[in-house]
Design a protein around this motif. Sequence first.
Motif, PDB file in Angstrom:
ATOM      1  N   THR A  45      74.065  49.551   9.345  1.00 23.51           N
ATOM      2  CA  THR A  45      73.720  48.420   8.488  1.00 23.51           C
ATOM      3  C   THR A  45      72.716  48.794   7.415  1.00 23.51           C
ATOM      4  OG1 THR A  45      71.948  47.745  10.009  1.00 23.51           O
ATOM      5  CG2 THR A  45      74.117  46.725  10.334  1.00 23.51           C
ATOM      6  N   LYS A  46      72.655  47.920   6.421  1.00 19.42           N
ATOM      7  CA  LYS A  46      71.554  47.945   5.469  1.00 19.42           C
ATOM      8  C   LYS A  46      71.115  46.505   5.301  1.00 19.42           C
ATOM      9  CE  LYS A  46      74.380  48.156   1.257  1.00 19.42           C
ATOM     10  NZ  LYS A  46      74.688  49.018   0.103  1.00 19.42           N
ATOM     11  N   ASN A  47      69.911  46.350   4.788  1.00 21.34           N
ATOM     12  CA  ASN A  47      69.288  45.031   4.753  1.00 21.34           C
ATOM     13  C   ASN A  47      68.660  44.769   3.406  1.00 21.34           C
ATOM     14  OD1 ASN A  47      69.258  44.338   7.860  1.00 21.34           O
ATOM     15  ND2 ASN A  47      68.734  46.488   7.626  1.00 21.34           N
ATOM     16  N   PHE A  48      68.715  43.512   3.011  1.00 27.78           N
ATOM     17  CA  PHE A  48      68.110  43.086   1.756  1.00 27.78           C
ATOM     18  C   PHE A  48      67.089  41.996   2.059  1.00 27.78           C
ATOM     19  CE2 PHE A  48      72.375  44.508   0.695  1.00 27.78           C
ATOM     20  CZ  PHE A  48      72.159  45.328  -0.402  1.00 27.78           C
ATOM     21  N   PHE A  49      65.879  42.166   1.540  1.00 30.48           N
ATOM     22  CA  PHE A  49      64.857  41.135   1.637  1.00 30.48           C
ATOM     23  C   PHE A  49      64.829  40.459   0.266  1.00 30.48           C
ATOM     24  CE2 PHE A  49      60.382  39.746   1.228  1.00 30.48           C
ATOM     25  CZ  PHE A  49      60.345  38.876   2.308  1.00 30.48           C
ATOM     26  N   LEU A  50      65.295  39.222   0.229  1.00 29.02           N
ATOM     27  CA  LEU A  50      65.501  38.524  -1.039  1.00 29.02           C
ATOM     28  C   LEU A  50      64.703  37.227  -1.105  1.00 29.02           C
ATOM     29  CD1 LEU A  50      69.398  38.912  -1.097  1.00 29.02           C
ATOM     30  CD2 LEU A  50      67.722  40.337  -2.306  1.00 29.02           C
ATOM     31  N   VAL A  60      69.045  39.645   4.644  1.00 25.66           N
ATOM     32  CA  VAL A  60      70.503  39.726   4.667  1.00 25.66           C
ATOM     33  C   VAL A  60      70.906  41.092   5.228  1.00 25.66           C
ATOM     34  CG1 VAL A  60      72.603  39.629   3.271  1.00 25.66           C
ATOM     35  CG2 VAL A  60      70.625  38.214   2.636  1.00 25.66           C
ATOM     36  N   THR A  61      71.726  41.075   6.285  1.00 24.33           N
ATOM     37  CA  THR A  61      72.190  42.305   6.929  1.00 24.33           C
ATOM     38  C   THR A  61      73.687  42.453   6.705  1.00 24.33           C
ATOM     39  OG1 THR A  61      70.444  42.181   8.600  1.00 24.33           O
ATOM     40  CG2 THR A  61      72.367  43.541   9.134  1.00 24.33           C
ATOM     41  N   VAL A  62      74.072  43.608   6.166  1.00 25.15           N
ATOM     42  CA  VAL A  62      75.467  43.902   5.822  1.00 25.15           C
ATOM     43  C   VAL A  62      75.821  45.305   6.297  1.00 25.15           C
ATOM     44  CG1 VAL A  62      75.377  42.382   3.788  1.00 25.15           C
ATOM     45  CG2 VAL A  62      74.886  44.820   3.530  1.00 25.15           C
ATOM     46  N   PRO A  63      77.116  45.653   6.313  1.00 23.41           N
ATOM     47  CA  PRO A  63      77.486  47.042   6.627  1.00 23.41           C
ATOM     48  C   PRO A  63      76.827  48.011   5.639  1.00 23.41           C
ATOM     49  CG  PRO A  63      79.418  45.626   6.697  1.00 23.41           C
ATOM     50  CD  PRO A  63      78.293  44.805   6.112  1.00 23.41           C
ATOM     51  N   SER A 121      81.620  40.281   8.896  1.00 21.81           N
ATOM     52  CA  SER A 121      82.385  41.453   9.327  1.00 21.81           C
ATOM     53  C   SER A 121      81.686  42.214  10.446  1.00 21.81           C
ATOM     54  CB  SER A 121      82.675  42.383   8.151  1.00 21.81           C
ATOM     55  OG  SER A 121      81.492  43.027   7.714  1.00 21.81           O
ATOM     56  N   LEU A 122      80.363  42.139  10.511  1.00 23.82           N
ATOM     57  CA  LEU A 122      79.623  42.846  11.557  1.00 23.82           C
ATOM     58  C   LEU A 122      79.881  42.243  12.941  1.00 23.82           C
ATOM     59  CD1 LEU A 122      76.283  43.509   9.680  1.00 23.82           C
ATOM     60  CD2 LEU A 122      77.972  45.218  10.401  1.00 23.82           C
ATOM     61  N   MET A 123      80.304  41.005  12.988  1.00 26.08           N
ATOM     62  CA  MET A 123      80.595  40.372  14.277  1.00 26.08           C
ATOM     63  C   MET A 123      81.824  40.989  14.943  1.00 26.08           C
ATOM     64  SD  MET A 123      78.117  38.376  14.856  1.00 26.08           S
ATOM     65  CE  MET A 123      78.760  37.569  16.331  1.00 26.08           C
ATOM     66  N   GLU A 124      82.627  41.727  14.171  1.00 24.34           N
ATOM     67  CA  GLU A 124      83.820  42.384  14.706  1.00 24.34           C
ATOM     68  C   GLU A 124      83.514  43.773  15.265  1.00 24.34           C
ATOM     69  OE1 GLU A 124      86.573  40.518  14.835  1.00 24.34           O
ATOM     70  OE2 GLU A 124      85.326  38.984  13.881  1.00 24.34           O
ATOM     71  N   LEU A 141      73.171  47.521  19.533  1.00 24.96           N
ATOM     72  CA  LEU A 141      73.407  46.437  20.475  1.00 24.96           C
ATOM     73  C   LEU A 141      74.649  45.662  20.056  1.00 24.96           C
ATOM     74  CD1 LEU A 141      70.738  43.623  19.927  1.00 24.96           C
ATOM     75  CD2 LEU A 141      71.282  45.350  18.276  1.00 24.96           C
ATOM     76  N   ALA A 142      75.219  44.933  20.998  1.00 27.17           N
ATOM     77  CA  ALA A 142      76.429  44.163  20.727  1.00 27.17           C
ATOM     78  C   ALA A 142      76.124  43.042  19.734  1.00 27.17           C
ATOM     79  CB  ALA A 142      76.969  43.572  22.023  1.00 27.17           C
ATOM     80  N   PRO A 143      77.088  42.703  18.877  1.00 26.47           N
ATOM     81  CA  PRO A 143      76.864  41.625  17.898  1.00 26.47           C
ATOM     82  C   PRO A 143      76.412  40.315  18.534  1.00 26.47           C
ATOM     83  CG  PRO A 143      78.870  42.811  17.372  1.00 26.47           C
ATOM     84  CD  PRO A 143      78.393  43.341  18.694  1.00 26.47           C
ATOM     85  N   ASP A 144      77.042  39.905  19.624  1.00 22.25           N
ATOM     86  CA  ASP A 144      76.633  38.654  20.280  1.00 22.25           C
ATOM     87  C   ASP A 144      75.205  38.738  20.800  1.00 22.25           C
ATOM     88  OD1 ASP A 144      79.076  37.467  19.732  1.00 22.25           O
ATOM     89  OD2 ASP A 144      79.897  37.846  21.736  1.00 22.25           O
ATOM     90  N   ASP A 145      74.779  39.935  21.208  1.00 25.27           N
ATOM     91  CA  ASP A 145      73.408  40.105  21.678  1.00 25.27           C
ATOM     92  C   ASP A 145      72.411  40.027  20.525  1.00 25.27           C
ATOM     93  OD1 ASP A 145      74.137  40.264  24.344  1.00 25.27           O
ATOM     94  OD2 ASP A 145      74.222  42.460  24.344  1.00 25.27           O
ATOM     95  N   LEU A 146      72.794  40.552  19.368  1.00 32.41           N
ATOM     96  CA  LEU A 146      71.923  40.394  18.192  1.00 32.41           C
ATOM     97  C   LEU A 146      71.763  38.919  17.866  1.00 32.41           C
ATOM     98  CD1 LEU A 146      70.246  41.427  15.815  1.00 32.41           C
ATOM     99  CD2 LEU A 146      72.394  41.693  14.538  1.00 32.41           C
ATOM    100  N   VAL A 147      72.860  38.182  17.889  1.00 32.06           N
ATOM    101  CA  VAL A 147      72.797  36.740  17.619  1.00 32.06           C
ATOM    102  C   VAL A 147      71.909  36.038  18.651  1.00 32.06           C
ATOM    103  CG1 VAL A 147      74.162  34.608  17.543  1.00 32.06           C
ATOM    104  CG2 VAL A 147      74.990  36.671  16.376  1.00 32.06           C
ATOM    105  N   ARG A 148      72.053  36.400  19.919  1.00 35.34           N
ATOM    106  CA  ARG A 148      71.204  35.791  20.961  1.00 35.34           C
ATOM    107  C   ARG A 148      69.733  36.088  20.718  1.00 35.34           C
ATOM    108  NH1 ARG A 148      71.307  36.736  26.528  1.00 35.34           N
ATOM    109  NH2 ARG A 148      72.069  38.842  26.257  1.00 35.34           N
ATOM    110  N   ALA A 149      69.424  37.325  20.339  1.00 36.62           N
ATOM    111  CA  ALA A 149      68.028  37.712  20.113  1.00 36.62           C
ATOM    112  C   ALA A 149      67.422  36.957  18.931  1.00 36.62           C
ATOM    113  CB  ALA A 149      67.913  39.221  19.903  1.00 36.62           C
ATOM    114  N   VAL A 150      68.110  36.950  17.805  1.00 36.39           N
ATOM    115  CA  VAL A 150      67.526  36.271  16.631  1.00 36.39           C
ATOM    116  C   VAL A 150      67.446  34.763  16.852  1.00 36.39           C
ATOM    117  CG1 VAL A 150      68.144  38.130  15.029  1.00 36.39           C
ATOM    118  CG2 VAL A 150      69.682  36.165  15.281  1.00 36.39           C
TER     119      VAL A 150
END
Length: 168
Positions: A45-50, A60-63, A121-124, A141-150
Amino acid sequence: MTDAEAQLYNDLAALGIVYEVYEHPAVFTVAESSQHNDAIPGAHTKNFFLKDKAGKYFLVTVPADARVDLKALPAAIGCGRVSFGKAEDMEHLIGVTPGSVTALAIMNDSAGEVGFVLDASLMEAELINCHPLRNTATLGLAPDDLVRAVTFWRHPPFIRAIPIMESV
């Protein structure tokens, strides 16, 4: 290990989230991190702080290979025109400096001033790779686990298809 990183691992353990950490030399850009990616499974991933024109901040987190269309992004996430946030605001709000920005840094925004946006797309992906609040390691970590953490950190993600620029 910083106190924030220790808290990150404590929170992940409390949530029963399984993850893998890969240590590597410091990386400050996607290009620098790409030399380590072959040894680390999952989506990088890469991230943008906007900041939008109304003063709202977004992480924002994207591939890693995505070329985000910053002009089209506001319509996708429901905000005004965006620009990059200042380094001092980043450090104050999410506790990291440029080069160490990560989806996991949202845990440091206890005041809820930063919206977290995750590209759909990262959820896939089987795994999502993020820095564990420092750029000398990658945590998968798994996408669902990232969602749970945040969500645990009171930042349920806006999962959106982030507009990508066509390659030329």
